[in-house]
Design a protein around this motif. Structure first.
Motif, PDB file in Angstrom:
ATOM      1  N   ALA A 318       0.842  -1.199   0.000  1.00 43.55           N
ATOM      2  CA  ALA A 318       0.000   0.000   0.000  1.00 43.55           C
ATOM      3  C   ALA A 318       0.875   1.246   0.000  1.00 43.55           C
ATOM      4  O   ALA A 318       1.989   1.229   0.520  1.00 43.55           O
ATOM      5  N   ALA A 319       0.344   2.304  -0.587  1.00 41.97           N
ATOM      6  CA  ALA A 319       0.952   3.632  -0.468  1.00 41.97           C
ATOM      7  C   ALA A 319       0.370   4.251   0.798  1.00 41.97           C
ATOM      8  O   ALA A 319      -0.851   4.399   0.911  1.00 41.97           O
ATOM      9  N   ILE A 320       1.205   4.562   1.761  1.00 42.16           N
ATOM     10  CA  ILE A 320       0.681   5.016   3.052  1.00 42.16           C
ATOM     11  C   ILE A 320       0.959   6.492   3.330  1.00 42.16           C
ATOM     12  O   ILE A 320       0.516   7.014   4.350  1.00 42.16           O
ATOM     13  N   GLY A 321       1.704   7.166   2.454  1.00 41.39           N
ATOM     14  CA  GLY A 321       1.947   8.582   2.738  1.00 41.39           C
ATOM     15  C   GLY A 321       2.875   9.226   1.735  1.00 41.39           C
ATOM     16  O   GLY A 321       3.205   8.624   0.703  1.00 41.39           O
ATOM     17  N   GLU A 322       3.274  10.457   2.045  1.00 41.01           N
ATOM     18  CA  GLU A 322       4.119  11.239   1.146  1.00 41.01           C
ATOM     19  C   GLU A 322       5.231  11.942   1.915  1.00 41.01           C
ATOM     20  O   GLU A 322       5.130  12.172   3.113  1.00 41.01           O
ATOM     21  N   VAL A 323       6.249  12.322   1.166  1.00 45.67           N
ATOM     22  CA  VAL A 323       7.346  13.118   1.704  1.00 45.67           C
ATOM     23  C   VAL A 323       7.031  14.592   1.455  1.00 45.67           C
ATOM     24  O   VAL A 323       6.545  14.956   0.385  1.00 45.67           O
ATOM     25  N   GLU A 324       7.330  15.428   2.486  1.00 45.27           N
ATOM     26  CA  GLU A 324       7.117  16.870   2.348  1.00 45.27           C
ATOM     27  C   GLU A 324       8.427  17.588   2.644  1.00 45.27           C
ATOM     28  O   GLU A 324       9.320  17.015   3.272  1.00 45.27           O
ATOM     29  N   PRO A 325       8.525  18.849   2.214  1.00 47.25           N
ATOM     30  CA  PRO A 325       9.817  19.539   2.339  1.00 47.25           C
ATOM     31  C   PRO A 325      10.271  19.696   3.792  1.00 47.25           C
ATOM     32  O   PRO A 325      11.481  19.688   4.073  1.00 47.25           O
ATOM     33  N   GLY A 326       9.352  19.853   4.720  1.00 48.37           N
ATOM     34  CA  GLY A 326       9.748  20.034   6.112  1.00 48.37           C
ATOM     35  C   GLY A 326       8.533  20.058   6.983  1.00 48.37           C
ATOM     36  O   GLY A 326       7.416  19.864   6.483  1.00 48.37           O
ATOM     37  N   PRO A 327       8.717  20.251   8.303  1.00 51.16           N
ATOM     38  CA  PRO A 327       9.984  20.475   9.011  1.00 51.16           C
ATOM     39  C   PRO A 327      10.880  19.227   8.968  1.00 51.16           C
ATOM     40  O   PRO A 327      10.368  18.106   9.113  1.00 51.16           O
ATOM     41  N   ALA A 328      12.184  19.451   8.802  1.00 47.70           N
ATOM     42  CA  ALA A 328      13.137  18.359   8.663  1.00 47.70           C
ATOM     43  C   ALA A 328      13.060  17.409   9.853  1.00 47.70           C
ATOM     44  O   ALA A 328      13.067  17.844  11.004  1.00 47.70           O
ATOM     45  N   GLY A 329      12.953  16.134   9.584  1.00 48.88           N
ATOM     46  CA  GLY A 329      12.993  15.129  10.642  1.00 48.88           C
ATOM     47  C   GLY A 329      11.646  14.776  11.234  1.00 48.88           C
ATOM     48  O   GLY A 329      11.556  13.891  12.081  1.00 48.88           O
ATOM     49  N   LEU A 330      10.603  15.430  10.763  1.00 47.12           N
ATOM     50  CA  LEU A 330       9.295  15.214  11.376  1.00 47.12           C
ATOM     51  C   LEU A 330       8.500  14.117  10.657  1.00 47.12           C
ATOM     52  O   LEU A 330       8.441  14.082   9.437  1.00 47.12           O
ATOM     53  N   VAL A 331       7.879  13.230  11.440  1.00 49.54           N
ATOM     54  CA  VAL A 331       6.953  12.245  10.886  1.00 49.54           C
ATOM     55  C   VAL A 331       5.591  12.482  11.532  1.00 49.54           C
ATOM     56  O   VAL A 331       5.493  12.550  12.767  1.00 49.54           O
ATOM     57  N   VAL A 332       4.576  12.648  10.715  1.00 50.11           N
ATOM     58  CA  VAL A 332       3.237  12.951  11.209  1.00 50.11           C
ATOM     59  C   VAL A 332       2.250  11.910  10.699  1.00 50.11           C
ATOM     60  O   VAL A 332       2.304  11.528   9.526  1.00 50.11           O
ATOM     61  N   LEU A 333       1.362  11.488  11.600  1.00 55.22           N
ATOM     62  CA  LEU A 333       0.305  10.542  11.218  1.00 55.22           C
ATOM     63  C   LEU A 333      -1.032  11.271  11.191  1.00 55.22           C
ATOM     64  O   LEU A 333      -1.401  11.936  12.170  1.00 55.22           O
ATOM     65  N   HIS A 334      -1.728  11.154  10.074  1.00 53.76           N
ATOM     66  CA  HIS A 334      -3.118  11.624  10.030  1.00 53.76           C
ATOM     67  C   HIS A 334      -4.005  10.494  10.507  1.00 53.76           C
ATOM     68  O   HIS A 334      -4.037   9.431   9.893  1.00 53.76           O
ATOM     69  N   THR A 335      -4.687  10.714  11.609  1.00 57.31           N
ATOM     70  CA  THR A 335      -5.475   9.639  12.208  1.00 57.31           C
ATOM     71  C   THR A 335      -6.795   9.471  11.476  1.00 57.31           C
ATOM     72  O   THR A 335      -7.225  10.347  10.720  1.00 57.31           O
ATOM     73  N   GLY A 336      -7.418   8.346  11.726  1.00 58.50           N
ATOM     74  CA  GLY A 336      -8.713   8.066  11.120  1.00 58.50           C
ATOM     75  C   GLY A 336      -9.773   9.074  11.510  1.00 58.50           C
ATOM     76  O   GLY A 336     -10.781   9.230  10.819  1.00 58.50           O
ATOM     77  N   PHE A 337      -9.552   9.784  12.607  1.00 62.58           N
ATOM     78  CA  PHE A 337     -10.564  10.719  13.092  1.00 62.58           C
ATOM     79  C   PHE A 337     -10.327  12.135  12.592  1.00 62.58           C
ATOM     80  O   PHE A 337     -10.943  13.073  13.064  1.00 62.58           O
ATOM     81  N   GLY A 338      -9.398  12.323  11.670  1.00 70.01           N
ATOM     82  CA  GLY A 338      -9.177  13.652  11.101  1.00 70.01           C
ATOM     83  C   GLY A 338      -8.143  14.474  11.843  1.00 70.01           C
ATOM     84  O   GLY A 338      -7.809  15.578  11.438  1.00 70.01           O
ATOM     85  N   GLY A 339      -7.593  13.918  12.933  1.00 70.43           N
ATOM     86  CA  GLY A 339      -6.542  14.648  13.655  1.00 70.43           C
ATOM     87  C   GLY A 339      -5.169  14.269  13.121  1.00 70.43           C
ATOM     88  O   GLY A 339      -5.046  13.543  12.141  1.00 70.43           O
ATOM     89  N   GLN A 340      -4.151  14.796  13.769  1.00 72.03           N
ATOM     90  CA  GLN A 340      -2.805  14.376  13.402  1.00 72.03           C
ATOM     91  C   GLN A 340      -1.942  14.325  14.650  1.00 72.03           C
ATOM     92  O   GLN A 340      -2.213  15.025  15.637  1.00 72.03           O
ATOM     93  N   ARG A 341      -0.942  13.459  14.634  1.00 70.51           N
ATOM     94  CA  ARG A 341      -0.020  13.399  15.765  1.00 70.51           C
ATOM     95  C   ARG A 341       1.387  13.095  15.261  1.00 70.51           C
ATOM     96  O   ARG A 341       1.569  12.463  14.214  1.00 70.51           O
ATOM     97  N   VAL A 342       2.347  13.585  16.045  1.00 68.12           N
ATOM     98  CA  VAL A 342       3.746  13.326  15.715  1.00 68.12           C
ATOM     99  C   VAL A 342       4.057  11.857  15.992  1.00 68.12           C
ATOM    100  O   VAL A 342       3.654  11.316  17.027  1.00 68.12           O
ATOM    101  N   VAL A 343       4.739  11.214  15.057  1.00 64.77           N
ATOM    102  CA  VAL A 343       5.216   9.850  15.258  1.00 64.77           C
ATOM    103  C   VAL A 343       6.715   9.952  15.496  1.00 64.77           C
ATOM    104  O   VAL A 343       7.505  10.097  14.577  1.00 64.77           O
ATOM    105  N   ASP A 344       7.091   9.930  16.766  1.00 67.85           N
ATOM    106  CA  ASP A 344       8.497  10.122  17.120  1.00 67.85           C
ATOM    107  C   ASP A 344       9.240   8.787  17.017  1.00 67.85           C
ATOM    108  O   ASP A 344       8.627   7.745  16.817  1.00 67.85           O
ATOM    109  N   MET A 345      10.568   8.836  17.174  1.00 70.32           N
ATOM    110  CA  MET A 345      11.296   7.575  17.316  1.00 70.32           C
ATOM    111  C   MET A 345      10.860   6.909  18.602  1.00 70.32           C
ATOM    112  O   MET A 345      10.487   7.575  19.565  1.00 70.32           O
ATOM    113  N   LEU A 346      10.934   5.586  18.616  1.00 72.01           N
ATOM    114  CA  LEU A 346      10.640   4.831  19.826  1.00 72.01           C
ATOM    115  C   LEU A 346      11.581   5.306  20.928  1.00 72.01           C
ATOM    116  O   LEU A 346      12.797   5.336  20.742  1.00 72.01           O
ATOM    117  N   VAL A 347      11.015   5.703  22.070  1.00 67.54           N
ATOM    118  CA  VAL A 347      11.861   6.220  23.137  1.00 67.54           C
ATOM    119  C   VAL A 347      12.159   5.146  24.173  1.00 67.54           C
ATOM    120  O   VAL A 347      13.299   4.937  24.562  1.00 67.54           O
TER     121      VAL A 347
END
Lengths: 355, 355
Positions: A318-347
């Motif tokens: 599946a195609a699950i997303g796209e690359v954007e110019p920035g902010p550099a290093g950021l991964v964001v998930l668009h949730t099923g409910f229309g929100g979004q959250r940062v997907v950080d490295m596993l801490v």
């Protein structure tokens, strides 16, 4: 005086002990017999049968596969040794094959170093070696050199395996975590989290009716099909410890881009989804052993996706997303409910000894 | 909506924990920080710094060294981690370098896979990594790829290391355990048993006044000097677990010849000799980490011996015996008292976890 010197007895054809003891790591006859009986007979190839301390190959035979040598290693400490869909042997072969495949290399040779705990049943080792060989054969690689160490009871947990791998990278490829560009498309080849969930089931930390199996498998055939469809794949990595979230973070950081993914497009089995909800785990961080993340130019995305879906190891790609110019290093998930959250490295640590 | 998404915090420059915990094996940020802090900074090379899961090199750069690729692996479980003359890190680098060198390969690249027990002091890991790098630099090899696993307290004994190695064999060589011929001369490069004896001292199984040190060292420089003197070396192997006796047996069996050695010519320190007498050990079976056995044509023996003695790692080199036509597989020692005895392969276990 030669006639007075007794001739040493003939070599034992097969290990008679049913469990591993310290003599099997001594460097002497018991070790040699174990290696011949369990490893040489199972991994069946001339390089190993020579019983030298190293395997040797003509460089010209490598050059037929490409122009660069790839070299990688992984140790495997999975607990338990056997789990639905695989065992430490399938992991040890597939995992290292996959680390070679995702840089565009044709995997050729594996090493096998084992650390055995005194008391390990020899039959356990036989089963694991057979699993390694089955995966190696499926992946078209040979296990050509190895090492056996034994430690006292209590100094290791049953069996650890290290495999290193050598492959040759196809000419003309330029796959790197640094190569994601704005506009690129993010692909995965199937359901996330099956391996992590299967280990939880095997540890009886999770009682599931569903038939959950590890996705452990060599991915070099799939990768070859993807590269045939598009030699210009920008980033490619298998999503093992730390899951897809960690790989996406590594890509975003190394390339200095942002990555945006859509929860609704992430392939996930209902059983894994349910297990994650019960246990408070995020499937994006669950370990996989047969899942890769690819970042490809937008104009090639449909072709690569089609090639993946046409391969047995990419049916649910599946195609699950796209690359954007920035902010550099950021991964964001668009949730099923229309929100979004940062997907950080596993801490923290999600599941120890997952592989 | 990008402006509402918080930017992840900057990466930690250095591991703050003083001991290893399970998060250091998680695949996430703690593991990445540990790898960058301890391994990438110590092993200092571009292949490792790229933080990819594999190292990649042009095949043409390999071809400059010869015509065949050599591949080997060893795991290291030595107890204790630190001993007179070395530690598990010096062993892990030198041991694998030596397995490459003795097939006539120029060692080029090492991998480093570690299995860490929860609770291991991070400074222990730093010391060991520094030792590996010191030996690697001395041997002219680069540690280019690695892997880190952590297991729970009690599931491993502090620290195990696996190294795999890649080298390239000089063109024209034909070194093999099968190549001993009647009339060939058996050479060793120095005192036997220093490593085994040093481990005994470190375990306090032996209280010695003497300053016994492991002979742990990379032998590729010595081997290069020997091959410069005589490219026609028939057999070459480092005498680690199982000692010189085991190597001689392997040569005799593989070549279908007998080997006769003279006790009086075997280089042995008085301290090691004394320790063996007290403990009932045979120095021919004691492990070495800087001793090799060479079998060379009789007409080249003096030249090779001179080249060895001219090298810092071969000052005490000696011719200790000869190859005879048979009985095939037999190794015989002429004792100092005029008798002879069969030197069989090691049957039991002399010293567990010697390397």
């Amino acid at each position: 005086m030669n006639d007075r010197v007794p001739v040493p007895p003939a070599r034992a054809a097969r290990v008679r002990d049913t469990t591993i003891n310290l003599t099997h790591g001594s460097g002497g006859r018991a070790m040699r017999d174990l290696i011949e009986d369990v490893f040489v007979s199972t991994f069946d190839n001339p390089a190993l049968a020579a019983l030298e301390d190293q395997a040797v190959f003509p460089l010209v035979s490598l050059a037929a596969h490409g122009d660069r040598l790839a070299f990688t290693t992984d140790s495997y400490v999975v607990d338990p040794l056997f789990f639905p869909g695989g065992d430490i042997g399938t992991l040890a072969a597939a995992g290292t094959v996959n680390d070679l495949a995702v840089c565009g290399a044709t995997p050729l040779f594996l090493s096998c170093g084992v650390v055995l705990e005194e008391g390990l049943p020899v039959d356990t080792l036989r089963r694991v070696a057979a699993s390694m060989q089955r995966v190696a054969r499926a992946a078209g690689v040979a296990i050509v050199t190895g090492d056996t160490k034994v430690v006292e009871r209590g100094s290791a947990d049953k069996l650890f395996i290290n495999t290193a791998g050598i492959g040759v990278v196809r000419a003309g490829l330029s796959i790197s975590a640094r190569h994601a560009r704005a506009g690129d498309v993010v692909l995965v080849n199937g359901y996330l989290g099956d391996h992590g969930a299967a280990i939880l089931v095997a540890r009886q930390q999770l009682a599931l009716e569903a038939d959950l199996q590890s996705d452990c498998r060599p991915l070099n055939g799939l990768v070859a099909a993807m590269l045939d469809a598009c030699p210009d794949i920008h980033c490619l990595r298998d999503a093992t410890r730390g899951g897809v979230a960690t790989v996406l973070n590594e890509f975003a950081q190394a390339s200095g881009v942002a990555i945006r993914i859509r929860e609704v497009d992430v392939p996930l089995r209902e059983a894994v989804k349910g297990a994650c909800e019960i246990l408070g785990l995020d499937p994006l961080y669950l370990a996989n052993e047969g899942i890769l993340v690819a970042i490809v130019p937008p104009e090639d995305a449909a072709r690569v996706l089609a090639a993946m879906r046409a391969h047995p190891d990419g049916r649910q790609a599946a195609a699950i997303g796209e690359v954007e110019p920035g902010p550099a290093g950021l991964v964001v998930l668009h949730t099923g409910f229309g929100g979004q959250r940062v997907v950080d490295m596993l801490v923290g640590e999600q599941l120890p000894r997952i592989c």
